[in-house]
Scaffold this motif. Structure first.
Motif, PDB file in Angstrom:
ATOM      1  N   THR A   1       0.835  -1.334   0.063  1.00  0.00           N
ATOM      2  CA  THR A   1      -0.170  -0.061   0.032  1.00  0.00           C
ATOM      3  C   THR A   1       0.926   1.207  -0.044  1.00  0.00           C
ATOM      4  O   THR A   1       0.734   2.255  -0.909  1.00  0.00           O
ATOM      5  N   GLN A   2       1.922   1.357   0.812  1.00  0.00           N
ATOM      6  CA  GLN A   2       2.847   2.463   0.656  1.00  0.00           C
ATOM      7  C   GLN A   2       3.474   2.462  -0.562  1.00  0.00           C
ATOM      8  O   GLN A   2       3.605   3.656  -1.056  1.00  0.00           O
ATOM      9  N   GLY A   3       3.966   1.553  -1.514  1.00  0.00           N
ATOM     10  CA  GLY A   3       4.437   1.689  -2.611  1.00  0.00           C
ATOM     11  C   GLY A   3       3.401   2.071  -3.499  1.00  0.00           C
ATOM     12  O   GLY A   3       3.536   3.187  -4.329  1.00  0.00           O
ATOM     13  N   LEU A   4       2.128   1.568  -3.358  1.00  0.00           N
ATOM     14  CA  LEU A   4       0.934   2.209  -4.335  1.00  0.00           C
ATOM     15  C   LEU A   4       0.856   3.677  -3.967  1.00  0.00           C
ATOM     16  O   LEU A   4       0.575   4.629  -5.106  1.00  0.00           O
ATOM     17  N   ALA A   5       0.792   4.135  -2.823  1.00  0.00           N
ATOM     18  CA  ALA A   5       0.827   5.563  -2.543  1.00  0.00           C
ATOM     19  C   ALA A   5       1.744   6.400  -3.153  1.00  0.00           C
ATOM     20  O   ALA A   5       1.432   7.426  -3.755  1.00  0.00           O
ATOM     21  N   VAL A   6       3.006   5.956  -3.265  1.00  0.00           N
ATOM     22  CA  VAL A   6       4.037   6.636  -3.794  1.00  0.00           C
ATOM     23  C   VAL A   6       3.837   6.833  -5.219  1.00  0.00           C
ATOM     24  O   VAL A   6       3.876   7.957  -5.945  1.00  0.00           O
ATOM     25  N   ILE A   7       3.227   5.827  -5.792  1.00  0.00           N
ATOM     26  CA  ILE A   7       3.084   5.798  -7.370  1.00  0.00           C
ATOM     27  C   ILE A   7       1.930   6.570  -7.604  1.00  0.00           C
ATOM     28  O   ILE A   7       2.070   7.443  -8.693  1.00  0.00           O
ATOM     29  N   VAL A   8       0.749   6.609  -7.077  1.00  0.00           N
ATOM     30  CA  VAL A   8      -0.351   7.460  -7.173  1.00  0.00           C
ATOM     31  C   VAL A   8       0.162   8.910  -6.977  1.00  0.00           C
ATOM     32  O   VAL A   8      -0.290   9.649  -7.840  1.00  0.00           O
ATOM     33  N   ALA A   9       0.705   8.989  -5.742  1.00  0.00           N
ATOM     34  CA  ALA A   9       1.171  10.569  -5.659  1.00  0.00           C
ATOM     35  C   ALA A   9       2.028  11.038  -6.890  1.00  0.00           C
ATOM     36  O   ALA A   9       1.966  12.271  -7.213  1.00  0.00           O
ATOM     37  N   LEU A  10       3.063  10.451  -7.170  1.00  0.00           N
ATOM     38  CA  LEU A  10       4.018  10.728  -8.332  1.00  0.00           C
ATOM     39  C   LEU A  10       3.100  10.994  -9.557  1.00  0.00           C
ATOM     40  O   LEU A  10       3.527  12.205 -10.106  1.00  0.00           O
ATOM     41  N   TYR A  11       2.229  10.106  -9.706  1.00  0.00           N
ATOM     42  CA  TYR A  11       1.604  10.232 -11.226  1.00  0.00           C
ATOM     43  C   TYR A  11       0.875  11.553 -11.055  1.00  0.00           C
ATOM     44  O   TYR A  11       0.798  12.292 -12.111  1.00  0.00           O
ATOM     45  N   ILE A  12      -0.008  11.957 -10.151  1.00  0.00           N
ATOM     46  CA  ILE A  12      -0.670  13.051  -9.694  1.00  0.00           C
ATOM     47  C   ILE A  12       0.280  14.432  -9.877  1.00  0.00           C
ATOM     48  O   ILE A  12      -0.171  15.071 -10.682  1.00  0.00           O
ATOM     49  N   THR A  13       1.522  14.248  -9.493  1.00  0.00           N
ATOM     50  CA  THR A  13       2.442  15.307  -9.706  1.00  0.00           C
ATOM     51  C   THR A  13       3.016  15.341 -11.040  1.00  0.00           C
ATOM     52  O   THR A  13       2.916  16.409 -11.373  1.00  0.00           O
ATOM     53  N   ILE A  14       3.193  14.175 -11.825  1.00  0.00           N
ATOM     54  CA  ILE A  14       3.377  14.501 -13.183  1.00  0.00           C
ATOM     55  C   ILE A  14       2.578  15.185 -13.838  1.00  0.00           C
ATOM     56  O   ILE A  14       2.433  15.899 -14.835  1.00  0.00           O
TER      57      ILE A  14
END
Lengths: 362, 453
Positions: free
Chosen positions: A19-32
Motif C-alpha cells: 500500500t505504501q508503494g502504491l501510495a508513492v506511485i499514485v502521488a507521483l503520477y498526480i505530480t506528473i
C-alpha cells in the motif's frame, strides 16, 4: 502461538509495503500530471520549438530565394525532427507513464533547462549538488530545535507552574509565525540596520580558498537562517513537549514508581521517557523527512542554494524532469520512513501490537 | 454544548486569551470599516494603479509619522496648478497662435530636499491640430534669482515633464533637479550632500505658445519624502489601501481555510471510524497517498502552471489538507470514543448511524478540535503571505504578503525603506499572535488532564 504471529507479521509487512508503494506511485503520477498541465505543457513546448525553427529558417539568408511553400515544408520537417528528438511526437498519455517509470526507477533523466554548476544536465547530479546545502542548514537547525525542545520540555515538565514554565507557555504563540517570517526581521536588524551579518547566500563571494575560512564563511551565513528557524518553532515545540511529558507523568504507573521512592532521574528515564519514545521517534523521523524539502520560502528569503530553491527554479522554468526528480526523492523518503516507523513502534513500545493495524497510533 | 460555553467563559481568566480576543475584535472592526470605505472593485482598481490614479503621490515615501522621529521637517508633496489662484494671461500672436502665461507659486519650508519634480502640462484642443504647443518654464528662487528650466519645449496634447531627470540641470547647476532647483544657483560647485534647501516662496513662470483653439494648463508636483499613514511603494501606490484590505483578506483566508479543513477532516474521520470497513479503508488509503504529496510544492506548481487566484490556492490547499495528519489523529481518538459505554447505550435503544455520529461521537471530541482549529488560523494566514513572498500571490488582490513581496523584489531593506516591510509584517504578526494566544489558552482550558496535575 509464535508461528501464527510470524505469519501475521509477514502478511502485515507485505500489505503495508504494497500500500505504501502504491501510495508513492499514485502521488507521483498526480505530480506528473500537474507538472505537465495534463499534457498542455507539451503543446506549449511544441509551439515554442516550431517558432524557434521557423525563425532560424526564415532569417537564414541562404533560404531567401526559396518559395514560401518550400520554406513551410522545411519548417514542418525540421520541427518534426526536433519533436522526435525530444519525444514530443508521442501521445502525452504514453509519455506520462514513461515519466512515471523513469521516476520510479530513480534514473531521473535529463533536465530541460537547468544544469548543475559543473554543467551537467543530469537531474541526479543537479539534485546531488544542491542536497548538501539543504542538509547542512536544515540539519543543523532541526537537530538544534529537536534536542533543545526535548530537553527544555522535559525540564519544564518537572518545574510545572514555576515562572520559567509560565514564561515559555506565554511565549508559545510566537511560533504562530513561521521561520521565514522571523528571517525577514532578522535580515532587517542584522543585515540592513546593523550591517554585521550577510544578506543571504551560503558563502561570501568569491568563496575563500582556504577550507577553514570557507567553513567559517558558511557558518557566518548560517547564523540568521538557523536563528530564524529556531525562533519560528522553539517555544511552541517546548510547550508541546512539556504538555506531552506532563500528561505522561500523570499516569498511574508513574505515581506508583514515585511511591516506591525512585530517584527523579530514574523516574524520568524509565517511566517517562521510555513510553514516550515512539512519539519522540516519530517526531524525529518526520523532521528528518521534512529536511529534504527544506523550507522553500526560507531558502528564498535567505537566497540559500538548496533543494527548495532548486525546486522553485524548476517550477519557474517548467523544468518537468527536475520537478519530478525532486518529488520522487521526497516521495520515496516519506514512504520508506512511514513504513519503517511502524516497526520502530513495535520495537520500542510494547503497548502497540503489530496486528491488523487498527491499533496504530501516529 | 453548555459545557463548551462554560469552558469558553473560563477563558476570561487568561489574560492572553482576553488580549487575543480583543486583537481579533480590532481586526474584524478594521475589516468591516475597510469593506465599507473602499469597496472591493475600487480596491482592485486602486491597487492596479495605472495612469492618473496615483500621479500625485511620491515614490517610496515613508509614512508621515516618521517626521516625528527626525529633527528635520521632512518635505511633503506640494501640488500647484493654475486652476488654484494666480492669473492666466492670454494674448494672440500674429501667426494665428496665442500665448498663455501664468505663474505657479508655492512655499517651501522643509529641511530636506524633495524627492522628485514633475510638471504635468496639458494643451487640450477641440480638434487635432498639426501645430505643436511650445512652452517655457522659468524657475524663480526665493532670493529673486531666476533659472530657465526649459525654453520652447514642444508637446502635443499632454506631457509629463520630469524636471528632476533633465540632464541640462546637472550640467548647468551641478545637481539633479530636486537638489539644484531648491538651492541657490550660485552653489553650483558645492556637492549635493553639503547643500541645504533654500526656504521661501518659489515661483514657476510658465509661458506657452499654443494653437488658437487650444488651452494650456499645467500642474507642478514637488514630490515629498513622506506620504500618508503608511507610506507609498515603488509605483506611488498608497500602502494604506493594501494594509487595510489585507486585513479582511487575511481573516477570510485564515478562517475559511481553518474552519473548512478542520471541520471536514473531523466529520469525515468520525464517519469513517464509525462505519469502519471499506469507508475507513478508503479514507486511510487516500490519507496515505496524500501524505506522500508535499503540499507547498503542489501549490507552487499550481501557481506556476495554472492560476494564482487566491481562492483557487485556498481550495487546493484545503483539498490537500483534509486527508492529512488530522485524519490520523482524530481517527485514533474516535476509535477510543467509539467503544465508550454511552455509545453502546445509544446503539441499544436503536439510534440511527448518522445520529450517533453527529450527536454522540463528534461532540465528544469537539474540545480537542477547538484549540486545534484556532491554532490553524495563523498557519493559513502565513501560508498566503508565504505564497506571496514566493511571488505566487494573487496578482490583483492587495494582501500583506504581496506588499512584502513587492518590497523584497525592490530591495526595500537594502535601500532603507524599512516601513515597507515592517508595516505588513507587524500586521501579519498581530493577526497570527492574536489567534495563537486564544488557541493556546483554549488548549489549557480544554485539556482537562493537565489541570489535575
Amino acid at each position: 502461538m509464535p508461528g501464527g504471529n510470524a505469519l501475521r507479521f509477514l502478511r502485515y509487512t507485505v500489505v503495508r509495503a504494497v500500500t505504501q508503494g502504491l501510495a508513492v506511485i499514485v502521488a507521483l503520477y498526480i505530480t506528473i500530471l500537474i507538472v505537465n498541465m495534463g499534457g498542455k505543457l507539451d503543446d506549449i513546448r511544441r509551439s515554442e520549438i516550431k517558432l524557434s525553427v521557423a525563425t532560424a529558417i526564415t532569417t537564414n539568408p541562404a533560404n531567401a530565394d526559396l518559395p514560401p511553400s518550400v520554406i513551410k515544408q522545411m519548417i514542418e520537417e525540421r520541427a518534426q525532427l526536433e519533436y522526435r528528438r525530444l519525444g514530443l511526437d508521442r501521445n502525452f498519455f504514453v509519455r506520462s507513464f514513461e515519466y512515471l517509470t523513469t521516476a520510479l526507477s530513480l534514473s531521473l533523466g535529463r533536465a530541460e533547462y537547468l544544469f548543475s554548476d559543473s554543467g551537467s544536465r543530469e537531474v541526479r547530479r543537479i539534485i546531488a549538488e544542491r542536497l548538501p546545502s539543504t542538509l547542512i542548514l536544515f540539519g543543523t537547525a532541526n537537530l538544534l530545535i529537536f534536542f533543545l525542545t526535548l530537553w527544555v520540555g522535559l525540564a519544564l515538565s518537572r518545574r510545572y507552574g514555576t515562572w520559567i514554565d509560565r514564561l515559555v507557555v506565554s511565549l508559545a504563540p510566537t511560533s504562530a509565525a513561521p521561520g521565514w517570517f522571523y528571517g525577514i526581521f532578522l535580515l532587517l536588524i542584522f543585515a540592513a540596520v546593523l550591517r554585521v551579518l550577510p544578506w543571504g547566500g551560503m558563502v561570501s563571494a568569491p568563496p575563500p580558498e582556504n577550507p577553514w575560512l570557507y567553513a567559517a564563511s558558511v557558518l557566518l551565513h548560517m547564523i540568521l537562517p538557523v536563528t530564524a528557524m529556531v525562533m519560528g518553532s522553539f517555544f511552541s515545540g517546548a510547550y508541546g513537549r512539556r504538555t506531552f511529558f506532563l500528561i505522561f507523568s500523570s499516569e498511574d504507573y508513574v505515581d506508583l514508581a514515585k511511591a516506591k521512592g525512585l530517584s527523579s532521574r530514574a523516574l524520568q528515564n524509565r517511566y517517562i521517557l521510555r513510553p514516550t519514545l515512539p512519539t519522540i521517534i516519530t517526531g524525529f523521523v518526520l523532521m528528518v523527512i521534512g529536511l529534504w524539502f527544506g523550507a522553500i520560502i526560507l531558502e528564498t528569503v535567505f537566497n540559500w542554494p538548496g533543494i527548495g530553491r532548486l525546486y522553485y527554479q524548476a517550477t519557474n522554468t517548467s523544468d518537468t524532469p527536475v520537478v519530478v526528480g525532486v518529488m520522487v526523492v521526497y516521495g520515496y523518503l516519506l514512504a520508506i520512513s512511514v513504513f519503517l516507523l511502524d516497526f520502530i513502534y513495535g520495537v520500542v513500545d510494547p503497548r502497540v501490537r503489530v496486528t491488523g493495524g487498527t491499533q496504530r497510533r501516529l | 454544548m453548555r459545557r463548551i460555553f462554560q469552558m469558553l467563559r473560563e477563558l476570561r481568566r487568561y489574560p492572553s486569551a482576553v488580549g487575543g480576543l480583543a486583537l481579533i475584535g480590532l481586526l474584524v472592526a478594521i475589516s468591516i470599516y475597510t469593506i465599507i470605505a473602499i469597496p472591493y472593485p475600487e480596491a482592485i482598481r486602486l491597487w492596479r494603479g495605472g495612469p492618473g490614479v496615483w500621479d500625485d503621490n511620491p515614490r517610496n515615501a515613508a509614512p508621515v509619522w516618521t517626521d516625528l522621529f527626525t529633527a528635520d521637517r521632512l518635505p511633503r508633496t506640494i501640488v500647484v496648478d493654475n486652476a488654484q489662484g494666480g492669473t492666466k494671461t492670454v494674448e494672440p500672436l500674429p501667426d494665428g497662435r496665442k500665448r498663455i502665461e501664468f505663474a505657479l507659486r508655492f512655499d517651501y519650508a522643509y529641511d530636506r530636499f524633495p524627492s522628485e519634480i514633475v510638471l504635468f502640462a496639458q494643451a487640450p484642443a477641440a480638434t487635432e491640430t498639426p501645430m505643436r504647443t511650445r512652452y517655457s518654464v522659468l524657475w524663480r528662487f526665493p532670493n529673486g534669482q531666476e533659472y530657465q528650466v526649459a525654453s520652447s519645449r514642444s508637446m502635443r496634447a499632454s506631457e509629463s515633464y520630469y524636471i528632476s531627470q533633465d540632464l541640462s540641470l546637472v550640467q548647468n547647476l551641478g545637481a539633479t533637479g530636486e537638489y539644484a532647483l531648491f538651492t541657490d544657483p550660485a552653489m553650483k560647485a558645492v556637492p549635493v550632500k553639503d547643500r541645504a534647501p533654500l526656504k521661501g516662496e518659489y515661483t514657476v513662470v510658465i509661458r506657452a505658445e499654443v494653437p488658437a483653439e487650444a488651452d494650456f494648463n499645467a500642474k507642478l508636483v514637488v514630490y515629498g519624502r513622506i506620504h500618508g499613514l503608511a507610506g507609498t511603494d515603488h509605483r506611488r501606490r498608497d500602502l494604506t489601501v493594501a494594509l487595510l484590505w489585507g486585513t479582511p483578506l487575511a481573516l477570510v483566508f485564515g478562517l475559511v481555510g481553518a474552519v473548512g479543513t478542520t471541520v471536514i477532516t473531523f466529520v469525515l474521520s468520525g464517519i469513517g471510524t464509525w462505519f469502519g470497513r471499506w469507508v475507513d479503508t478508503l479514507f486511510q488509503r487516500i490519507t496515505q497517498v496524500n501524505m506522500v504529496i508535499p503540499t507547498l510544492p503542489v501549490l507552487i506548481m499550481i501557481g506556476q502552471f495554472y492560476s494564482r487566484s487566491l481562492w483557487l490556492m485556498l481550495a487546493v490547499f484545503m483539498a490537500l489538507s483534509i486527508f492529512g495528519g488530522g485524519m490520523v489523529t482524530y481517527r485514533a481518538m474516535f476509535l477510543q470514543a467509539k467503544e465508550a459505554p454511552y455509545i453502546e447505550a445509544a446503539r441499544a435503544y436503536g439510534a440511527k448511524n448518522m445520529r450517533i455520529v453527529f450527536r454522540y461521537l463528534l461532540p465528544r471530541i469537539i474540545p480537542v478540535l477547538l484549540p486545534a482549529f484556532v491554532l490553524t488560523v495563523p498557519s493559513f494566514v502565513f501560508l498566503e503571505a508565504g505564497l506571496a513572498v514566493l511571488g505566487l500571490g494573487d496578482p490583483i488582490l492587495p494582501t500583506w504578503g504581496k506588499v512584502i513581496n513587492d518590497a523584497q523584489s525592490q530591495d526595500a531593506l537594502y535601500k532603507g525603506y524599512y516601513y515597507w516591510v515592517v508595516e505588513p509584517a507587524l500586521l501579519l504578526m498581530i493577526t497570527g499572535f492574536a489567534f495563537s494566544m486564544v488557541g493556546y489558552a483554549l488548549d489549557r482550558v480544554f485539556n482537562p488532564r493537565l489541570r489535575t496535575v
